[in-house]
Structures are given as C-alpha cells and as structure tokens.
Motif scaffolding. Structure first.
Motif, mmCIF file in Angstrom:
data_model
loop_
_atom_site.group_PDB
_atom_site.id
_atom_site.type_symbol
_atom_site.label_atom_id
_atom_site.label_comp_id
_atom_site.label_asym_id
_atom_site.label_seq_id
_atom_site.Cartn_x
_atom_site.Cartn_y
_atom_site.Cartn_z
ATOM 1 N N GLY A 1 -14.608 45.210 2.910
ATOM 2 C CA GLY A 1 -14.612 45.983 4.141
ATOM 3 C C GLY A 1 -13.941 45.298 5.306
ATOM 4 N N ARG A 2 -13.345 44.147 5.090
ATOM 5 C CA ARG A 2 -12.689 43.392 6.162
ATOM 6 C C ARG A 2 -11.191 43.367 5.923
ATOM 7 N N ARG A 3 -10.443 43.514 6.992
ATOM 8 C CA ARG A 3 -8.991 43.502 6.896
ATOM 9 C C ARG A 3 -8.475 42.088 6.651
ATOM 10 N N ILE A 4 -7.348 41.982 5.991
ATOM 11 C CA ILE A 4 -6.658 40.704 5.847
ATOM 12 C C ILE A 4 -5.713 40.548 7.032
ATOM 13 N N ARG A 5 -5.745 39.376 7.635
ATOM 14 C CA ARG A 5 -4.744 39.031 8.650
ATOM 15 C C ARG A 5 -3.970 37.812 8.156
ATOM 16 N N ILE A 6 -2.651 37.899 8.148
ATOM 17 C CA ILE A 6 -1.809 36.815 7.663
ATOM 18 C C ILE A 6 -1.268 36.001 8.834
ATOM 19 N N GLU A 7 -1.494 34.693 8.802
ATOM 20 C CA GLU A 7 -0.849 33.756 9.721
ATOM 21 C C GLU A 7 0.312 33.101 8.963
ATOM 22 N N LYS A 8 1.491 33.030 9.595
ATOM 23 C CA LYS A 8 2.698 32.603 8.888
ATOM 24 C C LYS A 8 3.294 31.330 9.476
ATOM 25 N N PHE A 9 3.937 30.556 8.598
ATOM 26 C CA PHE A 9 4.564 29.303 9.018
ATOM 27 C C PHE A 9 5.819 29.096 8.168
ATOM 28 N N ASP A 10 6.976 29.008 8.816
ATOM 29 C CA ASP A 10 8.235 28.740 8.120
ATOM 30 C C ASP A 10 8.466 27.230 8.090
ATOM 31 N N THR A 11 8.520 26.667 6.891
ATOM 32 C CA THR A 11 8.697 25.216 6.765
ATOM 33 C C THR A 11 10.141 24.774 6.906
ATOM 34 N N GLY A 12 11.086 25.707 6.838
ATOM 35 C CA GLY A 12 12.487 25.309 6.871
ATOM 36 C C GLY A 12 12.887 24.480 5.665
ATOM 37 N N SER A 13 12.136 24.626 4.563
ATOM 38 C CA SER A 13 12.357 23.880 3.308
ATOM 39 C C SER A 13 12.008 22.402 3.435
ATOM 40 N N ASP A 14 11.272 22.028 4.473
ATOM 41 C CA ASP A 14 10.927 20.631 4.742
ATOM 42 C C ASP A 14 9.493 20.361 4.263
ATOM 43 N N PRO A 15 9.291 19.480 3.276
ATOM 44 C CA PRO A 15 7.940 19.181 2.781
ATOM 45 C C PRO A 15 6.970 18.730 3.859
ATOM 46 N N ARG A 16 7.468 17.998 4.856
ATOM 47 C CA ARG A 16 6.578 17.530 5.927
ATOM 48 C C ARG A 16 6.008 18.713 6.710
ATOM 49 N N GLN A 17 6.805 19.749 6.859
ATOM 50 C CA GLN A 17 6.324 20.927 7.579
ATOM 51 C C GLN A 17 5.282 21.707 6.773
ATOM 52 N N ALA A 18 5.363 21.620 5.442
ATOM 53 C CA ALA A 18 4.339 22.262 4.608
ATOM 54 C C ALA A 18 2.983 21.597 4.829
ATOM 55 N N ALA A 19 2.981 20.288 5.027
ATOM 56 C CA ALA A 19 1.734 19.581 5.335
ATOM 57 C C ALA A 19 1.208 19.992 6.708
ATOM 58 N N THR A 20 2.117 20.145 7.672
ATOM 59 C CA THR A 20 1.728 20.606 9.006
ATOM 60 C C THR A 20 1.130 22.000 8.942
ATOM 61 N N ALA A 21 1.741 22.867 8.119
ATOM 62 C CA ALA A 21 1.244 24.232 7.971
ATOM 63 C C ALA A 21 -0.186 24.248 7.442
ATOM 64 N N ALA A 22 -0.468 23.418 6.439
ATOM 65 C CA ALA A 22 -1.815 23.368 5.868
ATOM 66 C C ALA A 22 -2.840 22.968 6.928
ATOM 67 N N GLN A 23 -2.484 22.002 7.754
ATOM 68 C CA GLN A 23 -3.398 21.567 8.814
ATOM 69 C C GLN A 23 -3.607 22.670 9.843
ATOM 70 N N LYS A 24 -2.526 23.345 10.222
ATOM 71 C CA LYS A 24 -2.643 24.423 11.210
ATOM 72 C C LYS A 24 -3.543 25.543 10.684
ATOM 73 N N PHE A 25 -3.301 25.979 9.464
ATOM 74 C CA PHE A 25 -4.089 27.082 8.921
ATOM 75 C C PHE A 25 -5.573 26.710 8.820
#
Length: 393
Positions: A63-87
């Motif tokens: 009964g709850r809607r899904i809301r998607i938060e998005k993060f573009d890593t620019g193909s950079d592995p370091r940014q994928a780690a940043t994304a995990a922390q942000k989420f």
C-alpha cells in the motif's frame, strides 16, 4: 479564533508531506548516464522508471508508493561508494539498485555491507564479487559461465573454432579480467589454441597494429572483450584487413542496439546475452514499453533492451516481492531493522520476470539466469542457441 484556526490549518498542511513520506518506500538507483559505460548503462533508468510506474499504479508495496532516489556515477567506482552512503544515510533508502559495473560493485559492496543496506547489481558480471558479503546481490550472470555456454554452442553448431585470438580493452575492468582470466581458461579447457591476448586502450583510435598482430597468427575466431564502441573499432579493422572468420564475445558488448554501430562488419558475430527480447509475450510487451519510453526521452537508438536493462526492470519487481515478504513500512525509525529483514527475505526467494521463470540465487547471492547465444545476421539479432538457467542447491 481566526488566528488559532489558521495555525491549525497550517499545522495540518505541514504534516501532509511527512505523512506522504511515511507512506513511501525509498529505493536508491546507482546508475551510469555518463562516462565510458554510458552506452550500455544509460537506459537502466528508463527500465527502473517503467517498473516503478507499473507497481505504483497497481498499489505499490504494502500500500506504499515506491520513490526512487537517483545517482549518476559517471562510470567512476568511487562515486558508486558515495552513492551507497548517500542513499543509506541521507535518503533512508530501504535498498539500492546497482551499482552498474563490476568495478563500481567492487568498491561499493563493502560500503553497503558496513552500512547494512542491500545492493542488487543489474550488470556487474565478474565472478566472486558478492561472495564475502551478505548485503551484496546480483541479478546478472557471470562472464565466465556465459562465455563457456557460447563455446559449447560453437561446438554443437559446427562453427570452426580450433584456433582463437583474444583482443581486449586494457583500461576497462571487466574487459581486462575477462580477456586475461576467463577467456584463456575456457579456451584452454576446450583445447582451443590461442596466443597472448592483445590489448588496446579505451580511447585508442587506431587498432590496426593490434589487429595485424593477431591476424598474423591465423585465427579462425577472434574473442573480443570490449565495450560496444571499442568492439566496433576492432570489427571494422578486422574486416578491412580481410578477416573472414567469426568474432565472438561474452556479455560485455551484447547490446542489440549496437548492430547499427557495428554495421555490415558485424555480420556473423556470435555473442551471449542474459535476455532475449522475443522469448515470450512478457518480453515482447516489455520491449515495446522500453522503445516507447526511450523515444520520449530522446534515446531513439535504444529500441531493444540490453540484458542489463531487463535485469534492472526485474530487480524492481524482485525488491517488491522481498519487501512484501519482509512486511516493510519504509518508516525512518525502523529503517535499519527493515533493511536487514529485507535482506533476509531475499534468501531462498524464487522470482519470475522477463529474464526468466523461477529464478533463484546461489549461495553467493548471484542469480542463476539463462544464456542466449546471439548471431548477427542481415544486420539484426538472431537467436542462434540457448541454455536454461542452472538450478540452485
């Protein structure tokens, strides 16, 4: 009296966003819309958005809607780690779709493990990435298994392949690992002779010297490990220098929309993918939605889903199934416990989607998926052979 009424009304209005937020389940999306992996990765967002819209229109999750938060890593592995922390820390996400690549996953999976949040990659295909973690999952099939299926298909279809050569992009993680580890081991296991793998860099413009080197050895097949644009360079040069044998490859450049990029030089190429768009009514319906939505977004070349696209779409439905099984609410005060309950709900789960029926996950939390051997014929994808998914213990 008027002032008191106004304050009460204001208080009610201020409470509405908080109430709406409490009735949402947040999921993070680590995506690639720029950088070297843009071509295979940019439509992941489209597929996730399609699935979320479908699920929300049907009542959401519990009964709850899904809301998607998005993060573009620019193909950079370091940014994928940043994304995990942000989420995990800023968005109170229940789980994360992604990271996209093996390189990103190798960096982000340890971060997700420390934070106690599930990440499910839709494309990372290097074997062994999830084995040491409990919150790392993949709805994808590894490169080694899929390439082994392709070699089996060459034998049973009578394609000459007694002598091979290997070319690869040295500065793209999965291309490098595939060409220096998986391809040699699998070719050796089939008694297929091959020479030292020959590399080129992602930004290399002229691959003529490398192609000349491998053709001097007289191969019947050339095994490529490259992104689609890199594969296109090699294909054109191979044909220019007169190579008439087969070019083969694993999932890395198994993009049906690359047929136009490869042009007539791609004729006869044999590759392996984890998704076949024309398999049944569900895959065809998904493909129509995919093409329509991409056209709206200006991605006019994206008409047939890459297996990474289909896997991203299925991940949303897999998350819905696990979230309902875990009875999650998405409430911020319960998010840590619900993330763990969500992880536990994935254990032993069986899932049916556009990628396959009754899909299971092995002990290392990797999905067991089918393999589809694709031949480019008349500048179009043609199903050459197929393999069912392995069973789970």
């Amino acid at each position: 009296m008027k002032r008191r009424t106004l304050l009460a009304a204001s208080g009610g209005l201020l409470a509405l966003p908080a109430l709406a937020q409490a009735r949402e389940i947040v999921i993070g999306l680590t995506m690639v819309k720029s950088g070297p992996l843009k071509t295979p990765g940019e439509a992941t967002e489209t597929c996730v958005d399609i699935a979320v819209a479908e699920i929300n229109a049907a009542g959401g999750i519990n009964g709850r809607r899904i809301r998607i938060e998005k993060f573009d890593t620019g193909s950079d592995p370091r940014q994928a780690a940043t994304a995990a922390q942000k989420f995990a820390r800023d968005d109170n996400a229940l789980a994360i779709i992604g990271p996209f690549s093996s390189g990103e996953s190798a960096v982000a999976f340890p971060v997700g493990e420390r934070l106690g949040i599930v990440q499910i990659s839709n494309s990372a295909s290097q074997p062994g990435l999830t084995g040491n973690f409990s919150y790392a999952w993949r709805l994808t099939e590894d490169e080694g298994k899929q390439f082994g299926r392709l070699l089996t298909s060459l034998t049973r279809k009578g394609v000459p392949a007694s002598k091979a050569e290997i070319m690869f992009i040295s500065d793209e993680r999965i291309s490098n690992i595939t060409a220096t580890q998986f391809y040699p081991a699998l070719l050796r296991s089939r008694n297929i002779a091959f020479g030292e793998p020959v590399s080129f860099q992602y930004r290399t413009f002229d691959v003529a010297p490398q192609v000349t080197q491998i053709l001097q050895r007289g191969p019947e097949v050339v095994a490529l490990a490259a992104t689609p644009d890199g594969a296109g360079k090699v294909l054109r040069e191979l044909r220019r220098q007169g190579f008439t044998g087969r070019v083969i490859g694993s999932q890395i450049f198994a993009d049906p929309n690359s047929v136009e990029l490869f042009g007539p030089e791609g004729e006869g190429m044999i590759i392996v993918a984890g998704f076949w768009w024309d398999r049944n009514d569900a895959t065809r319906a998904f493909t129509r939605k995919y093409a329509e939505e991409n056209a709206k977004r200006g991605l006019t070349s994206k008409r047939i889903p890459h297996h990474s696209d289909a896997q991203a779409y299925d991940i949303v439905y897999l998350m819905k199934q696990a979230a309902e099984r875990a009875q999650v609410t998405g409430e911020a005060s319960r998010i840590a416990a619900e993330r763990t309950a969500f992880r536990d709900a994935l254990r032993g789960i069986r899932f049916t989607g556009v990628t396959g029926e009754d899909t299971c996950f092995d002990a290392a939390r990797d999905a067991e998926l089918p393999g589809f051997i694709i031949e480019i014929r008349n500048q179009a994808w043609s199903l050459f052979d197929s393999f069912p998914a392995d069973t789970c213990a």
